[in-house]
Motif scaffolding. Structure first.
Motif, PDB file in Angstrom:
ATOM      1  N   ASP A  71      23.454   7.016  32.292  1.00 40.46           N
ATOM      2  CA  ASP A  71      22.186   6.409  32.716  1.00 40.46           C
ATOM      3  C   ASP A  71      22.107   6.226  34.229  1.00 40.46           C
ATOM      4  OD1 ASP A  71      21.146   6.336  30.215  1.00 40.46           O
ATOM      5  OD2 ASP A  71      21.939   4.338  29.755  1.00 40.46           O
ATOM      6  N   THR A  84      21.450   9.982  35.955  1.00 37.40           N
ATOM      7  CA  THR A  84      20.249  10.756  35.629  1.00 37.40           C
ATOM      8  C   THR A  84      19.024  10.021  36.171  1.00 37.40           C
ATOM      9  OG1 THR A  84      20.349   9.667  33.477  1.00 37.40           O
ATOM     10  CG2 THR A  84      21.091  11.940  33.575  1.00 37.40           C
ATOM     11  N   LYS A  88      13.960  11.540  28.420  1.00 38.76           N
ATOM     12  CA  LYS A  88      15.117  12.174  27.784  1.00 38.76           C
ATOM     13  C   LYS A  88      14.702  13.323  26.872  1.00 38.76           C
ATOM     14  CE  LYS A  88      18.303   8.384  28.244  1.00 38.76           C
ATOM     15  NZ  LYS A  88      19.119   7.337  27.689  1.00 38.76           N
ATOM     16  N   TRP A 110      15.393  16.713  28.286  1.00 39.95           N
ATOM     17  CA  TRP A 110      16.773  17.050  28.637  1.00 39.95           C
ATOM     18  C   TRP A 110      17.327  18.249  27.871  1.00 39.95           C
ATOM     19  CZ3 TRP A 110      20.285  12.058  28.931  1.00 39.95           C
ATOM     20  CH2 TRP A 110      19.849  11.263  29.996  1.00 39.95           C
ATOM     21  N   ASP A 124      16.648  19.570  33.146  1.00 38.14           N
ATOM     22  CA  ASP A 124      15.355  19.430  32.483  1.00 38.14           C
ATOM     23  C   ASP A 124      14.718  20.797  32.298  1.00 38.14           C
ATOM     24  OD1 ASP A 124      13.198  19.984  34.510  1.00 38.14           O
ATOM     25  OD2 ASP A 124      14.287  18.425  35.572  1.00 38.14           O
TER      26      ASP A 124
END
Ligand SMILES: [Zn+2]
Length: 446
Positions: free
Chosen positions: A98, A101, A107, A110, A128
């Motif tokens: 956490d 990123t 998320k 991701w 991403d």
């Protein structure tokens, strides 16, 4: 005969996402030939953007730059980059996902890429979707050098393969997959699978394709394709010869890792790697200063595209050498003359001598008939050479290998050759050639 599946795939690729992917692909092809000044401008612009983003949205960088008393605004030109602290894999890993990123990227966007763990610190890099599109375009650009046209069939040799992400390519039979483990277990079956799929291209680690190529040579088999792309793994001239003998095709290498795929690539001249400076900043550092031309140093990468998990001045643990020489191909991208292996391939002996273990590649690689796998372990000033032999290995050959090692390293190191049943590869399928508890520190970082 017209290959309809290929045609449909081509049309789909051209128009999907409102033509965005196709545009990226074309743009990347053109970028190679733009004037270097323009490219540097794009590079610096993208650098400023990701730096600002990282400082604002990634806890790790906010903390790192605050404690170093540096702000994104302090970076006024590219050479100011050395005001920023370098980043180690271990620091990122210990900070927790956490904190490394970007908080403003969902998320749901991701994708995960695992590093091979060949440096003994397995690490998951988050990217991403935007980045993945860029990376895919960069991959196709590399294949284009070997005459790729969208819809050509590609066999991908690797352990991790995400079928879901490749739905259409699978449906239209444009991509197939072989695992490195399967090749090791049964090379003849792997060869049959390859022939059945009938690819135009193979993307692979060098060690896996060598096994298939040796099998083909031993059995007098031939297979024709447009090209073979070796991704992010060492390959010397001997290995290239073996691959070319079996496949009689173009073999080009790229510089890739989970932290940044397709960082650099060989062009048709196959000398060095062109670095895409619109996608990356590559620094080569010797004792904390930029290495001179032709001087070996430690590589730092800054990935300009991965906003989900920014990597800025990241120690990728590779060594390289820049050259200012222009390539005859006409591309403007600068050239890394050579990736001189991983840092762990360099050891410091007790009397202070720095040795490059890469010479083992030239001792072992010509012996594919006798050696299935090898691994060099360096610990407490002693070198252990593990060999997993093939059925052809004999006493005479073993003695010959021993003598060669003694000739090159015998004066500086104690070594022992051990025959073993198995040597574990990294999870990705990439073979771990070197294990070294005391690598040298070319970059001079703390
Ligand atoms: Zn070139």
């Amino acid at each position: 005969m017209i290959d309809f599946k290929k045609k449909i795939f081509y049309i789909n690729y051209k128009y999907k996402n409102k033509g965005k992917n196709w545009k990226l692909f074309q743009e990347q092809i053109e970028n190679q030939y733009r004037p270097i000044k323009e490219l540097r401008k794009i590079q610096f612009q993208r650098f400023k953007e990701i730096l600002k983003h990282a400082y604002k949205n990634v806890n790790f960088y906010k903390k790192l730059y605050d404690s170093a008393n540096v702000k994104p605004e302090d970076i006024q030109k590219l050479s100011d980059i050395n005001k920023l602290p370098v980043v180690k894999k271990l620091e990122l890993k210990q900070s927790g996902i956490d904190n490394i990123t970007a908080g403003n990227i969902s998320k749901g966007r991701w994708a995960e890429n695992h590093t091979s763990g060949s440096t003994n610190i397995p690490f998951t890099v988050i990217s991403d979707k935007n980045y993945d599109d860029q990376e895919h375009a960069a991959w196709l650009r590399e294949l284009s050098i070997m005459n790729y046209s969208p819809g050509d069939k590609i066999l991908r040799i690797r352990n991790h393969y995400d079928k879901r992400g490749n739905f259409l390519t699978t449906i239209f039979n444009r991509e197939s997959h072989l695992s490195c483990d399967d090749i090791e277990k049964n090379v003849s079956k792997a060869y049959e699978k390859m022939v059945k799929f009938n690819p135009d291209f193979i993307e692979t680690f060098s060690t896996s394709i060598i096994k298939i190529a040796s099998f083909m040579i031993n059995n007098d088999l031939k297979f024709k394709l447009k090209g073979i792309q070796i991704m992010g793994s060492p390959m010397d001239e001997n290995q290239k010869k073996v691959i070319k003998k079996a496949f009689d095709t173009t073999v080009l290498k790229d510089y890739s890792s989970a932290e940044g795929m397709r960082i650099g690539y060989q062009c048709e001249k196959a000398k060095g790697y062109h670095i895409d400076i619109t996608r990356f900043i590559i620094e080569i550092i010797r004792n904390k200063k930029p290495a001179k031309e032709d001087e070996k140093g430690e590589i730092l990468i800054t990935n300009l595209e991965n906003w989900a998990m920014p990597l800025i001045r990241y120690r990728i643990k590779d060594c390289g050498i820049f050259t200012n020489k222009k390539c005859g191909c006409g591309r403007s991208f600068p050239i890394i003359k050579d990736i001189k292996g991983r840092l762990i391939e360099h050891i410091k002996t007790t009397d202070g001598k720095v040795l490059w273990l890469g010479m083992f590649n030239s001792i072992m690689n010509p012996e594919v008939k006798f050696i299935n796998k090898f691994q060099i372990q360096y610990k407490d000033d002693k070198m252990i050479v593990l060999i997993k032999p093939t059925e052809f290995m004999n006493e005479k050959k073993l003695k010959e290998i021993n003598n060669k090692i003694d000739d090159i390293y015998g004066d500086d190191l104690n070594f022992e050759v051990k025959i073993v049943d198995n040597i574990k590869s990294a999870e990705s399928g990439k073979e771990i050639l070197y294990k070294n508890e005391n690598p040298t520190n070319l970059g001079g970082f703390d």
